[in-house]
Design an enzyme around this catalytic site. Sequence first.
Site, short mmCIF file in Angstrom:
data_model
loop_
_atom_site.label_atom_id
_atom_site.label_comp_id
_atom_site.label_asym_id
_atom_site.label_seq_id
_atom_site.Cartn_x
_atom_site.Cartn_y
_atom_site.Cartn_z
N ASN A 33 140.64 55.37 19.22
CA ASN A 33 140.06 55.80 17.95
C ASN A 33 138.78 56.62 18.13
O ASN A 33 138.50 57.51 17.34
CB ASN A 33 139.78 54.58 17.06
N CYS A 80 129.12 52.65 14.30
CA CYS A 80 127.88 51.91 14.52
C CYS A 80 126.94 52.20 13.39
O CYS A 80 126.42 53.30 13.25
CB CYS A 80 127.27 52.33 15.85
N GLN A 98 145.52 53.43 15.47
CA GLN A 98 145.03 54.80 15.32
C GLN A 98 146.15 55.82 15.56
O GLN A 98 146.15 56.90 14.97
CB GLN A 98 143.88 55.05 16.29
N THR A 150 150.77 33.25 1.36
CA THR A 150 151.64 34.00 0.45
C THR A 150 151.44 35.49 0.69
O THR A 150 150.32 35.98 0.71
CB THR A 150 151.28 33.64 -1.02
N GLY A 209 145.06 45.80 10.73
CA GLY A 209 145.27 46.07 12.14
C GLY A 209 144.55 45.08 13.03
O GLY A 209 145.10 44.65 14.06
C1 LIG Z 1 141.12 50.97 12.70
C2 LIG Z 1 141.55 50.38 13.98
C3 LIG Z 1 141.73 49.00 14.12
C4 LIG Z 1 141.43 48.03 13.02
O1 LIG Z 1 142.31 48.15 11.94
P1 LIG Z 1 141.92 47.48 10.53
O2 LIG Z 1 143.16 47.63 9.72
O3 LIG Z 1 140.77 48.28 10.01
O4 LIG Z 1 141.55 46.08 10.81
C5 LIG Z 1 142.18 48.52 15.34
N1 LIG Z 1 142.43 49.34 16.37
C6 LIG Z 1 142.28 50.67 16.26
C7 LIG Z 1 142.59 51.53 17.44
C8 LIG Z 1 141.83 51.24 15.09
O5 LIG Z 1 141.66 52.57 14.99
#
Ligand SMILES: *Cc1c(COP(=O)(O)O)cnc(C)c1O
Length: 385
Positions: free
Chosen positions: A155, A329, A183, A241, A72
Amino acid sequence: MEKTIYLDYAATTPVDERVLQAMLPYFSHTFGNPSSIHQYGQKAENAIEAARETVAGVLKCRPDEIIFTSCGSESDNLALRGASLAMRAKKNANWILTSQAEHHAVSRTAGQMAELFGFEVEWLPVDEYGMVLPQTIAQAICHQTAIVSVMLANNEIGTINPISKISEICHEQGVLLHTDAVQAAAYLPVNVDALGVDLLSLGGHKFYGPKGVGALYVRKGTPLVPVQTGGGQEVGLRAGTQNVPYIVGFAEALRLTDLERKARAAQVKPMRDRIIGSVLENIPDAKLTGHPIERLPNHCSFVFKGVDGNFLLTLLDSAGFACSSGSACKTGNPEPSEVMRLMQLPLEWGLGSLRVTLGTASTAVDVEKFLARLPGLVEKARKLQ
Ligand SMILES: *Cc1c(COP(=O)(O)O)cnc(C)c1O
């Protein structure tokens, strides 16, 4: 010893057994490089293209509008960095508009674009529930805006933003809109036309897929330059890849989420409401953070006056409950997170945050066990501080 009860599904989810089974053949049986010409390569490529069609089916878009990434965070980086650089090259737009409550994958990327690449960032304020109001966008947007980025659901505090209303304003002005739906996707539909977005980020491990794989939706015709350059994979927008088994798992997890979304929400929502009701009724000096109604159905978040949230988490962990402070945190840094600061809480409240998030394995029995222990542990955290 009793098993620890997992109440941190916003941090990550376990891989669904059906997803794992779908992935397994692509590690050592169908292992080809999807860019290779031969049979091995073709089989791997077919698997990726089938996954792309599955994802496109859920987002209601074209398969060639889906770019697979490694997470993400990478999707957020590609959207923000890639679109702002492209929009500056195209029409000299140099403003990035994003909310004060974004995930670091967006906010730190925007910050770096300002610090090192000469962009201007306007940090859009949020209301007392952490929501971005459409009029805030209307006031800030102009022809020099390169991109607007507002998350679909937060989140830390679970608040859902009015993205389709925000998109109307962006499109009147001809400005690109990105949403971080990482999220949100576990519980909210991610129909890109209904949302009206040009770019949308997803991450597999928030909806029972594997960690280390994500996707970015890029509406046809959206100016975007690659952040990772190299081979021509992913229509030249993301070199490297492809991780075939993880992409297969990502698509299967999203497909199942889409099929089961309503049932999953119906399972967790009564438990969420039970937790919120019980905490506010039984624990003195407790407040709900985030929106009371426009919030994710699995998401509870609170602050407790005079409590060190990290200390409360260790007490909960010892008692067999895995929760979060909401800010991921771990540094022991006794500072409220950016999002908590936006809640305009008095100092004695800002550090006492607790996030409790539910998922497919959550049960009413576990919730009652948790609710039976929490008031005592909050009291203990207050006394021992
Ligand atoms: C978890 C999260 C991310 C990061 O995703 P990853 O796959 O852990 O890098 C970004 N934005 C939100 C709102 C998230 O909850």
